[in-house]
Design an enzyme around this catalytic site. Structure first.
Site, PDB file in Angstrom:
ATOM      1  CG  ASP A  53      49.032  50.371  45.442  1.00 60.33           C
ATOM      2  OD1 ASP A  53      49.359  51.169  46.344  1.00 60.33           O
ATOM      3  OD2 ASP A  53      49.538  50.381  44.312  1.00 60.33           O
ATOM      4  CG  ASN A 126      41.941  53.299  43.268  1.00 59.46           C
ATOM      5  OD1 ASN A 126      42.413  54.393  43.525  1.00 59.46           O
ATOM      6  ND2 ASN A 126      42.657  52.184  43.278  1.00 59.46           N
ATOM      7  CD  GLU A 127      38.753  51.055  40.387  1.00 55.03           C
ATOM      8  OE1 GLU A 127      38.715  50.052  41.130  1.00 55.03           O
ATOM      9  OE2 GLU A 127      39.800  51.662  40.133  1.00 55.03           O
ATOM     10  NE  ARG A 136      24.569  36.272  31.369  1.00 52.05           N
ATOM     11  CZ  ARG A 136      24.644  35.748  32.592  1.00 52.05           C
ATOM     12  NH1 ARG A 136      25.167  36.466  33.571  1.00 52.05           N
ATOM     13  NH2 ARG A 136      24.192  34.539  32.838  1.00 52.05           N
ATOM     14  CB  THR A 166      47.318  56.199  38.412  1.00 50.99           C
ATOM     15  OG1 THR A 166      46.938  56.153  39.797  1.00 50.99           O
ATOM     16  CG2 THR A 166      47.692  57.619  38.040  1.00 50.99           C
ATOM     17  CE1 TYR A 168      39.860  47.308  34.026  1.00 47.97           C
ATOM     18  CE2 TYR A 168      38.049  47.385  35.599  1.00 47.97           C
ATOM     19  CZ  TYR A 168      38.584  46.915  34.418  1.00 47.97           C
ATOM     20  OH  TYR A 168      37.865  46.061  33.628  1.00 47.97           O
ATOM     21  CB  SER A 171      44.712  49.056  32.716  1.00 47.85           C
ATOM     22  OG  SER A 171      43.416  48.789  33.227  1.00 47.85           O
ATOM     23  CB  ALA A 190      35.197  45.834  25.708  1.00 44.89           C
TER      24      ALA A 190
END
Length: 269
Positions: A53, A126-127, A136, A166, A168, A171, A190
């Site tokens: 990929d 993808n992104e 940081r 499907t 990052y 996940s 996060a």
């Protein structure tokens, strides 16, 4: 199909199995009357990408998302983009000659990154990820169209296409999206959610027409790292990032028995 008039680009990574697969594929294609370009030709009829990929994504970026159908042969690990395995070369050639395939059109996400001196356009199939440099925590003011939505605090955010849902995005706990849908997904990385900071803790789905505007707090304008499909970009003094679904189309050649949800089950479940 008149094979003598069909020009094919073969691109592979440097792994021995990829090089050998490319050599065998070239021989088989030439025996069937196809012409193989010695260098990447933007007028070719097809691009065959051999690798995983990562190789597939690098090929799209290196050749600036060419307006040519592309198919992948997986010699890597997951192979979510890759349509074929090395043992399927004869089947691929037979079905390509018959026209037994479909073209799947994908829209990348694009970002206009504006610094105090200039604006730079980047794209991701993808992104596009906006995160803090050197891990940081960053604070981002996020608006959708003309509506201010939140002051995000955390490691960053990811804006994913359905194709990238499907990757990052998945996940991070984002949703898997059928690629037939045209939308963008904003997924927090996060997020901090305390009495001092309030951030969304789940992904947000927006229509393809939505303009996503991000203003980093001025004290963080040199702490932003932008990652497109795993490739890092660092710009100083970022004052605004404007994201939207691109009008450009990437064409994936899929054999007619391709099914997205079967692929999801095969690779993830």
């Amino acid at each position: 199909m008149n094979n003598n008039n069909c020009l094919i680009n073969i691109v592979s990574n440097d792994r021995p199995i990829s090089k050998e697969t490319g050599r065998i594929l070239r021989e088989k294609l030439e025996k069937n009357g196809f012409t193989i370009s010695e260098t990447f030709d933007y007028k070719a009829d097809l691009v065959v990408c051999i690798g995983g990929d990562g190789s597939f994504l690098r090929t799209l970026h290196e050749y600036r998302f060419p307006d040519i159908p592309i198919i992948g042969i997986n010699t890597g690990h997951l192979g979510f983009f890759q349509e074929l395995s090395p043992y399927q070369l004869d089947e691929f050639i037979f079905r390509y000659q018959k026209g037994d395939y479909v073209i799947q059109e994908l829209h990348p996400v694009e970002a206009l990154v504006c610094t105090r001196t200039s604006c730079i356009e980047i794209m991701g199939i993808n992104e596009i990820t906006i995160k803090g440099d050197k891990s940081r925590t960053i604070h981002l003011n996020i608006s959708l169209d003309e509506s201010f939505v939140e002051k995000f605090s955390g490691d960053g955010i990811l804006v994913a296409t359905p194709t990238g849902s499907t990757a990052y995005n998945y996940s991070l706990g984002g949703s898997i999206v059928d690629p037939r849908l045209n939308l963008l997904q904003i997924t927090p990385i996060a997020p901090i959610n305390t009495i001092a900071y309030r951030s969304f803790t789940s992904s947000v789905i927006v229509p393809k027409e939505t303009a996503i505007k991000i203003h980093p707090e001025y004290t963080f304008e040199n702490s932003i790292l932008i990652v497109t499909d795993g490739m890092e970009h660092k710009y100083n003094e970022i004052v605004e990032i404007y994201l939207k679904m691109s009008k450009m189309k990437t064409k994936l050649l899929r054999l007619k028995n391709y099914d997205f949800w079967n692929k999801v089950k095969e690779k993830f479940l």
